[in-house]
Design an enzyme around this catalytic site. Structure first.
Site, PDB file in Angstrom:
ATOM      1  N   ASP A 201       0.803  -1.258  -0.087  1.00  0.00           N
ATOM      2  CA  ASP A 201       0.110   0.063   0.103  1.00  0.00           C
ATOM      3  C   ASP A 201       0.762   1.205  -0.006  1.00  0.00           C
ATOM      4  O   ASP A 201       0.250   2.447  -0.133  1.00  0.00           O
ATOM      5  CB  ASP A 201      -0.951  -0.034   1.194  1.00  0.00           C
ATOM      6  CG  ASP A 201      -2.434  -0.086   0.887  1.00  0.00           C
ATOM      7  OD1 ASP A 201      -2.676  -0.316  -0.409  1.00  0.00           O
ATOM      8  OD2 ASP A 201      -3.197   0.050   1.518  1.00  0.00           O
ATOM      9  N   ASP A 404       3.455  -9.895   8.869  1.00  0.00           N
ATOM     10  CA  ASP A 404       4.023 -10.414  10.074  1.00  0.00           C
ATOM     11  C   ASP A 404       4.074 -11.801  10.477  1.00  0.00           C
ATOM     12  O   ASP A 404       4.614 -12.255  11.566  1.00  0.00           O
ATOM     13  CB  ASP A 404       4.023  -9.439  11.297  1.00  0.00           C
ATOM     14  CG  ASP A 404       2.722  -9.387  11.852  1.00  0.00           C
ATOM     15  OD1 ASP A 404       1.950  -9.881  11.273  1.00  0.00           O
ATOM     16  OD2 ASP A 404       2.422  -9.064  13.034  1.00  0.00           O
ATOM     17  N   ASP A 563     -12.680  -7.490   9.339  1.00  0.00           N
ATOM     18  CA  ASP A 563     -12.513  -9.058   9.376  1.00  0.00           C
ATOM     19  C   ASP A 563     -13.967  -9.381   9.827  1.00  0.00           C
ATOM     20  O   ASP A 563     -14.562 -10.347   9.099  1.00  0.00           O
ATOM     21  CB  ASP A 563     -11.417  -9.625  10.210  1.00  0.00           C
ATOM     22  CG  ASP A 563     -11.110  -8.721  11.436  1.00  0.00           C
ATOM     23  OD1 ASP A 563     -12.193  -7.983  11.876  1.00  0.00           O
ATOM     24  OD2 ASP A 563     -10.367  -9.088  12.158  1.00  0.00           O
TER      25      ASP A 563
END
Length: 858
Positions: A201, A404, A563
């Protein structure tokens, strides 16, 4: 009466501290404790009848059963359910008793506390009802292998597109991201059946060139992983393990091969670290050759062309938040023969024999950014990847990772497909969620980062309903479900993709039709300028405008927690989901171990949950195909922050001990406190049974309780305040991205645990801690001062009040350690400081009492 409701999990890769920071890994290698399922003493097979029937008829539709189901044994489940019912009766009797004895020194406070008790009971019921039928589902990888791996070496496994999202190469260190990509490229899955897409991004050239370097190193790393079957397959984690796992065919060669690969990995990291300087020097050299005066200082690629994304020295159309869309195929489909060779990464000719040297497709994506458009953060990036992948690979399944996280079990992708391909409702399964695990958390998990109560308890319980919620990372989706298509049992016979819904891209609309017909292209499209232009078109900033993207299609927009709402939207259409339990953790990542960053994380989650409640996605009014208890679960996920207001009220009530006269919330006070103790005790007895079937420890449970109290006096009330402001001003809620690692102390990987960063939302927690510490001291002082005056009843009341004060103080103990900072490392301070504080406050109170009684005339 307080019980901690299920946390809304969404810990993912947010931020770090530098371009390349060492990954923090545990010496245990992220290996999960043995799953208390197949052989656990509290679980029993729940699908014996289905397996017997499948064996007798040869399997439904010719497909074998690909996962095993387990339920909690009746000897544990029945008492668990009985206790829930008994506590519900107890809460109702307690509320009835309070109404009958509505007697207090301060009636307005009695009213507030009664409303709080009603809310506590309601919130506990929302949290507890969906846990009546926990189910554990474990993939049967042997059955999948037998069914899908053919004797000629080919496979009929479905295709998978793997998404990785990153927002900034500074906040999210490149080494994290590239290790994530390497673990994906080395997964145990047919190399021609999956592709990896990295979404950047920031639009920074440094990430694209780092990805190119990663592709070169992958030509060594991937065959090495395949040859020796090592775990984990993220090199940073693997090389820091004392005894890494391997089951390869040549164990005697592992040590020598590992040394070579380790040296190459060290050089790879050095090249990553040097990329920024390399790009700057190259750009300075090219810019110096430009003859036009006043020309902007561009950023140049290695092939001598200007980078279309963000420049080192930003200018209009080339700065963060304003740059062109970019799609670059780093590694083409293996069948095209465009993959790199081993010679591209190393001069060391290792003996890989018959090992497959091919690498999966690897694609760099950076969607267009324009100040005139809302880019919808992570959800917008995921939807851009969804469209690009539809044109290039159009895989049936999608799995997304935060940058990550990495694949910890090389069979994780296969495990997820077990549930999608299973004949028992596999076609109606929209997504498979894996638990989140973290390998940088301090051994005692001071701030409850592992969140085992949620991932090993609540999610297993939801698995017995319509399925677990989506928690942001480590989740495999069915592409059609993300497109907003109904499940087969509700689907129309003919569905025509419309431009008003999906956008005006003709190639994309054609890809939707192919996905609906489950057509798999065996010939990858040619990667030429015209095709790249088509892919760049679908990542334009304006593509979503006037369509259903972010509403009924793709990942949901306009909310801090995309989410949970995306999962809710899919469940509301009638799809189900599955929670995948594996003996070895499928994925691992990093979590914020600094208290302030951890609270910022749950502030974002809880704020997003409240946003969901006050939106058109409210579980009370949306989702006519939701099962009843699934709706209750989503309702609990959206309203739990409100509980913190009443917890804060109770937690601050000890200030009444500072008043000379004794003030009682409820009379008779002794019976009131006894009721509270019994009801709280019943919560923890139920929690003890949950610990048994969830396979977690008392420490996990206790850390959950402690951090819920810390959050209830800081982040959760702040989220409620944000929501009130939003409702009054109609301004959106803005939460900053969480930083996962902020202290560059290489001598202590848990150094950030001891750094205290003060922010306004910590003020209520400080007030509660101080109020209860002082109240304990004052109570002790009062008992001493009034020893010969108080009646037995007054002394009992004082002791009972003291117990509640001490309970709150113990729950806030991790916060007290955070305030101590590095002094908390010394046991003497942890053990002695609080008792000394109590004694000092008690002595001060007794001294003031004597002074006022004997010296002053009044």
């Amino acid at each position: 009466m307080v019980s901690s409701p299920a946390s809304v999990a969404g810990a993912g890769g947010d931020n770090g501290s530098s371009l390349i920071d060492p990954l923090l890994v545990s010496r245990g290698g992220g290996v999960a404790r043995k799953a208390a399922g197949a052989k656990g003493k509290y679980w029993v097979a729940a699908d014996k009848g289905e397996r017997r029937a499948a064996k007798e008829c040869g399997g439904e539709d010719g497909r074998p059963l690909l996962f095993r189901s387990y339920k909690v044994k009746g000897t544990l489940l029945h008492p668990y359910r009985a206790l829930i019912f008994a506590r519900l009766i107890g809460v109702l009797l307690f509320l009835g008793w309070r109404i009958k004895h509505n007697n207090s020194n301060i009636m307005w406070f009695w009213t507030l506390s009664f409303v709080g008790d009603v809310w506590f009971g309601f919130s506990w019921l929302l949290n507890q009802l969906p846990k009546f039928n926990p189910i554990k589902t474990i993939p049967d990888l042997a059955a999948l292998k037998q069914h899908c791996d053919l004797s000629d070496g080919s496979s009929r496994l479905p295709s998978i597109d793997v998404f990785v999202t990153t927002a900034d190469p500074i906040d999210e260190p490149i080494l994290y991201t590239m290790n994530c990509v390497l673990s994906i490229l080395a997964a145990d899955y047919p190399v021609d059946r999956y592709a990896c897409y990295l979404s950047d991004d920031s639009g920074a050239l440094i990430l694209y060139e780092a990805l190119a370097e990663t592709a070169k190193f992958a030509t060594l790393w991937v065959p090495f992983c395949r040859k020796h079957c090592i775990e984990p397959r993220a090199p940073e984690s693997y090389f820091q393990l004392e005894a890494p796992l391997h089951t390869g065919r040549a164990p005697e060669e592992l040590a020598s091969d590992s040394r070579v690969v380790s040296l190459e990995y060290g050089e790879f990291k050095t090249r990553l670290e040097a990329i920024y300087d390399t790009i700057r020097k190259r750009s300075d050299a090219y810019n110096s050759m430009q003859t036009g005066k006043g020309a902007p200082s561009a950023t140049w690629m290695h092939n001598g062309t200007q980078w279309p994304g963000t420049w080192i020295e930003p200018t209009e159309n080339h700065r963060k938040g304003h740059h062109a869309g970019i799609v670059k195929v780093v590694l083409d489909h293996p069948s095209c023969g465009h993959n790199l060779s081993l010679k591209d990464s190393t001069d060391n000719n290792l003996n890989f024999g018959a090992i497959d040297l091919r690498i999966p497709t690897l694609v760099y994506v950076s969607r267009e950014k324009n100040p005139g458009y809302d880019h919808n953060k992570k959800a917008g990036a995921l939807n851009a990847q969804l469209r690009v992948s539809a044109l290039l690979s159009n895989a049936q399944f999608i799995i997304n990772f935060d940058c990550d996280h990495y694949i910890n079990s090389y069979q994780a992708l296969r495990a997820a497909t077990c549930f999608m391909l299973d004949p028992r409702g596999g076609d109606n399964t929209a997504f498979v969620q894996f638990p989140q695990r973290f390998d940088n958390v301090d051994p005692k998990d001071r701030y409850g980062n592992h969140n085992r109560v949620f991932f090993d308890g609540t999610m297993l319980a939801l698995n017995g309903l319509q399925g677990p919620s989506y928690v942001g990372t480590g989740c495999m989706f069915r592409r059609l479900a993300l497109y907003g298509i109904d499940p087969p049992q509700w689907r129309q016979d003919i569905i025509i993709p419309e431009a008003s819904k999906f956008g005006s891209s003709i190639p994309f609309l054609e890809s939707v039709s192919k996905a609906l017909n489950q057509e798999r292209s065996t010939t990858p499209p040619p990667i030429n300028g015209a095709f790249v232009a088509k892919m760049e078109m679908v990542v334009s900033a304006s593509h979503d405008k006037g369509t259903d993207w972010g509403k009924g299609v793709g990942y949901i927009y306009d909310i801090a927690t995309e989410d949970i709402v995306t999962g809710f939207r899919i469940h509301a259409q009638g799809w189900r989901s599955v929670y995948c339990t594996m003996e070895r953790d499928a994925f691992c990542g990093t979590a914020p171990i600094n208290l302030t960053e951890r609270l910022h994380q749950i502030l974002r989650w809880s704020g997003g949950s409240l946003e969901m409640f006050f939106s058109h996605n409210n579980p009370l009014i949306r989702g006519h195909r939701l099962r009843a208890l699934q709706r209750v679960s989503y309702l609990n996920m959206t309203v739990y922050p409100v509980t913190s207001l009443f917890i804060l009220l109770y937690a601050l009530s000890p200030v009444m001990w500072f008043i000379p006269n004794v003030v009682y919330i409820q009379r008779p006070f002794t019976r009131y406190v006894v009721y509270l103790i019994v009801i709280i005790l019943m919560i923890h007895i139920i929690g003890w049974l949950e610990i048994k079937w969830a396979g977690i420890t008392w420490l996990d449970y206790w850390r959950n309780e402690q951090f819920f109290m810390i959050g209830s006096t800081s982040a959760y009330p702040t989220a409620v305040l944000h929501m009130v402001v939003n409702l009054l001003t109609k301004k959106g809620i803005h939460f900053r991205v969480t930083s996962k690692q902020t202290t560059a102390d290489t001598n202590d990987k848990f150094a950030d645990l001891y750094e205290m960063r003060w922010v306004p939302m910590l003020i209520p927690t400080v007030m509660v801690l101080v109020a209860n510490i002082v109240a304990i001291g004052v109570t002790i002082g009062k008992i001493v001062a009034y020893m010969g005056v108080w009646t037995i009843a007054q002394k009992i009341n004082a002791v009972l009040g003291l117990l509640l004060n001490m309970w709150i103080t113990v729950l806030l103990y991790p916060f007290a350690l955070a305030v101590m900072g590095r002094w908390a490392k010394r046991p003497i301070f942890r053990v002695v400081l609080l008792p000394i504080t109590f004694v000092i406050v008690a002595l001060v109170y007794v001294g003031m009492h004597i002074l006022l009684a004997n010296i002053l005339p009044f």
